[in-house]
Scaffold this motif. Sequence first.
Motif, PDB file in Angstrom:
ATOM      1  N   LEU A   1      14.130  -7.825   6.635  1.00 36.08           N
ATOM      2  CA  LEU A   1      14.713  -7.894   5.290  1.00 36.08           C
ATOM      3  C   LEU A   1      16.191  -7.571   5.375  1.00 36.08           C
ATOM      4  CD1 LEU A   1      14.574  -8.070   2.163  1.00 36.08           C
ATOM      5  CD2 LEU A   1      14.057  -5.608   2.178  1.00 36.08           C
ATOM      6  N   LEU A   2      17.009  -8.456   4.807  1.00 39.02           N
ATOM      7  CA  LEU A   2      18.446  -8.225   4.715  1.00 39.02           C
ATOM      8  C   LEU A   2      18.843  -8.262   3.241  1.00 39.02           C
ATOM      9  CD1 LEU A   2      21.228  -7.905   6.148  1.00 39.02           C
ATOM     10  CD2 LEU A   2      21.416 -10.406   6.076  1.00 39.02           C
ATOM     11  N   VAL A   3      19.498  -7.209   2.778  1.00 38.91           N
ATOM     12  CA  VAL A   3      19.926  -7.129   1.381  1.00 38.91           C
ATOM     13  C   VAL A   3      21.448  -7.229   1.337  1.00 38.91           C
ATOM     14  CG1 VAL A   3      19.867  -5.790  -0.755  1.00 38.91           C
ATOM     15  CG2 VAL A   3      17.950  -5.641   0.861  1.00 38.91           C
ATOM     16  N   LEU A   4      21.947  -8.200   0.585  1.00 40.70           N
ATOM     17  CA  LEU A   4      23.400  -8.389   0.449  1.00 40.70           C
ATOM     18  C   LEU A   4      23.833  -7.889  -0.925  1.00 40.70           C
ATOM     19  CD1 LEU A   4      24.006 -11.959   1.952  1.00 40.70           C
ATOM     20  CD2 LEU A   4      23.880  -9.753   3.123  1.00 40.70           C
ATOM     21  N   ARG A   5      24.348  -6.675  -0.968  1.00 39.62           N
ATOM     22  CA  ARG A   5      24.843  -6.116  -2.227  1.00 39.62           C
ATOM     23  C   ARG A   5      26.356  -6.261  -2.297  1.00 39.62           C
ATOM     24  NH1 ARG A   5      20.833  -3.582  -4.747  1.00 39.62           N
ATOM     25  NH2 ARG A   5      19.078  -2.790  -3.510  1.00 39.62           N
ATOM     26  N   PRO A   6      26.900  -6.254  -3.518  1.00 40.75           N
ATOM     27  CA  PRO A   6      28.358  -6.314  -3.624  1.00 40.75           C
ATOM     28  C   PRO A   6      29.028  -5.174  -2.863  1.00 40.75           C
ATOM     29  CG  PRO A   6      27.334  -6.643  -5.769  1.00 40.75           C
ATOM     30  CD  PRO A   6      26.238  -6.228  -4.835  1.00 40.75           C
ATOM     31  N   ARG A   7      30.081  -5.498  -2.169  1.00 35.04           N
ATOM     32  CA  ARG A   7      30.937  -4.488  -1.552  1.00 35.04           C
ATOM     33  C   ARG A   7      32.188  -4.407  -2.408  1.00 35.04           C
ATOM     34  NH1 ARG A   7      30.220  -6.334   4.805  1.00 35.04           N
ATOM     35  NH2 ARG A   7      28.019  -5.705   4.998  1.00 35.04           N
ATOM     36  N   GLY A   8      32.290  -3.324  -3.168  1.00 37.97           N
ATOM     37  CA  GLY A   8      33.329  -3.281  -4.186  1.00 37.97           C
ATOM     38  C   GLY A   8      32.904  -4.147  -5.353  1.00 37.97           C
ATOM     39  N   GLU A   9      33.715  -5.131  -5.698  1.00 42.02           N
ATOM     40  CA  GLU A   9      33.447  -5.971  -6.865  1.00 42.02           C
ATOM     41  C   GLU A   9      32.705  -7.252  -6.529  1.00 42.02           C
ATOM     42  OE1 GLU A   9      34.153  -5.107 -10.047  1.00 42.02           O
ATOM     43  OE2 GLU A   9      34.789  -3.181  -9.243  1.00 42.02           O
TER      44      GLU A   9
ATOM     45  N   CYS B   1       0.813  -1.225   0.000  1.00 39.23           N
ATOM     46  CA  CYS B   1       0.000   0.000   0.000  1.00 39.23           C
ATOM     47  C   CYS B   1       0.840   1.265   0.000  1.00 39.23           C
ATOM     48  CB  CYS B   1      -0.942   0.002   1.208  1.00 39.23           C
ATOM     49  SG  CYS B   1      -0.096   0.209   2.804  1.00 39.23           S
ATOM     50  N   GLY B   2       2.050   1.185   0.547  1.00 35.34           N
ATOM     51  CA  GLY B   2       2.915   2.362   0.597  1.00 35.34           C
ATOM     52  C   GLY B   2       2.642   3.268   1.777  1.00 35.34           C
ATOM     53  N   GLY B   3       1.554   3.014   2.520  1.00 32.66           N
ATOM     54  CA  GLY B   3       1.194   3.907   3.611  1.00 32.66           C
ATOM     55  C   GLY B   3       1.294   3.306   4.995  1.00 32.66           C
ATOM     56  N   CYS B   4       1.365   1.987   5.088  1.00 29.61           N
ATOM     57  CA  CYS B   4       1.398   1.363   6.414  1.00 29.61           C
ATOM     58  C   CYS B   4       2.817   1.418   6.999  1.00 29.61           C
ATOM     59  CB  CYS B   4       0.903  -0.084   6.346  1.00 29.61           C
ATOM     60  SG  CYS B   4       2.027  -1.217   5.504  1.00 29.61           S
ATOM     61  N   ARG B   5       2.910   1.017   8.264  1.00 28.19           N
ATOM     62  CA  ARG B   5       4.204   1.072   8.965  1.00 28.19           C
ATOM     63  C   ARG B   5       5.255   0.188   8.298  1.00 28.19           C
ATOM     64  NH1 ARG B   5       5.777  -1.633  13.883  1.00 28.19           N
ATOM     65  NH2 ARG B   5       7.331  -0.439  15.065  1.00 28.19           N
ATOM     66  N   ALA B   6       4.839  -1.016   7.891  1.00 23.69           N
ATOM     67  CA  ALA B   6       5.788  -1.941   7.256  1.00 23.69           C
ATOM     68  C   ALA B   6       6.291  -1.385   5.932  1.00 23.69           C
ATOM     69  CB  ALA B   6       5.123  -3.300   7.040  1.00 23.69           C
ATOM     70  N   CYS B   7       5.390  -0.846   5.120  1.00 22.61           N
ATOM     71  CA  CYS B   7       5.796  -0.271   3.830  1.00 22.61           C
ATOM     72  C   CYS B   7       6.742   0.904   4.035  1.00 22.61           C
ATOM     73  CB  CYS B   7       4.566   0.169   3.030  1.00 22.61           C
ATOM     74  SG  CYS B   7       3.622  -1.202   2.324  1.00 22.61           S
ATOM     75  N   GLY B   8       6.463   1.716   5.045  1.00 27.74           N
ATOM     76  CA  GLY B   8       7.331   2.846   5.335  1.00 27.74           C
ATOM     77  C   GLY B   8       8.735   2.400   5.696  1.00 27.74           C
ATOM     78  N   LYS B   9       8.842   1.347   6.500  1.00 27.48           N
ATOM     79  CA  LYS B   9      10.171   0.847   6.881  1.00 27.48           C
ATOM     80  C   LYS B   9      10.913   0.272   5.674  1.00 27.48           C
ATOM     81  CE  LYS B   9       9.483  -0.042  11.790  1.00 27.48           C
ATOM     82  NZ  LYS B   9       9.655  -1.010  12.902  1.00 27.48           N
ATOM     83  N   LEU B  10      10.182  -0.417   4.798  1.00 26.49           N
ATOM     84  CA  LEU B  10      10.825  -0.949   3.593  1.00 26.49           C
ATOM     85  C   LEU B  10      11.332   0.178   2.711  1.00 26.49           C
ATOM     86  CD1 LEU B  10       8.399  -3.879   2.675  1.00 26.49           C
ATOM     87  CD2 LEU B  10      10.792  -4.095   3.392  1.00 26.49           C
TER      88      LEU B  10
END
Length: 318
Positions: free
Chosen positions: A78-86, A61-70
């Motif tokens: 939620l844990l996002v593992l992005r490349p650090r460097g290469e 919905c974009g308006g609730c507490r969970a959406c706001g935190k995301l």
Amino acid sequence: MKARRLSDLAGQAPAVRLFRRALATGRLAQTYLLVGPEGTGKETCALAVVRELFCEFREACGGCRACGKLERGVHPDLLVLRPRGESIRIAQVREAEEFLRFRPLEAPVRVVLIPEAERLTPEAANALLKSLEEPPPYAHFLLTAVSAESLLPTIVSRSQVVRFRPLPPELIEEILRDRFGKEPEEARALALLAEGSLGRALAFSEKGLLEELNRLVTVARHPDPALKLRAAETLSARKEDLPDLLYLVRLWLWYSYLTARRLAEFPRLFPEPAPAEKSLSLMDVVEDLRRGLERHLNAELTLLTLILKLSENSSPAS
């Protein structure tokens, strides 16, 4: 405006149907691998799944507490593992292991999202495999990659593979016009150059890469050596954008060749065409330089080499 919900994701109906069905029935697989060309919506889709799963109303919905935190990137489940460097390193996978030791705090499940999973180091990939083999029941993994072949076969075998296709130019043009407010001529040109990737079209536009291409070619055709040196130095500071810029240089050369043979219409946003007889050999030079950058060759020297090669061979076609 980027897609927030699965229903906003354009051109990937099979993937949308698959995730819609899984969410509706509560049968979300523990590991998904989303594969396809860059910029076709893989990460956007994965985030849409998380939004609809975590949303208090199950609709992103974009308006609730969970959406706001995301949206703020602070949701505890939620844990996002992005490349650090290469690369994505083993320490990051250990972080995910620790994250999954604990049950969800606010959402129904915990999710580990790994964009560009092909960048996992061998050690990190093997450590991840152990987590995929025996995940806790509340854990879900969403991985994205350009191709399944770039990952360990054992990771692929433990994942449900979801394929993403290149988008038709007409659809990219429509999205650029209607969702991102691009002028019709710019949208048409960007869609033509993107080769099925909305993300690439947006990168060309938002990062000013078409303007950089025009500047690069103008400098290459200018007689002043000092101007060439300054241009190489300035562009080298944009190291993360250089692969896309080199892609555009190759595309410009390719269209120069095709247009001279009346096999394609030359994009209006490009510099004047290079001589057709030099274009194919220059494309090989650009590809060699791109591979050099992948091997961490000096970016400024690479760009200066490119400018000098273009200077020797790319005066406007008559």
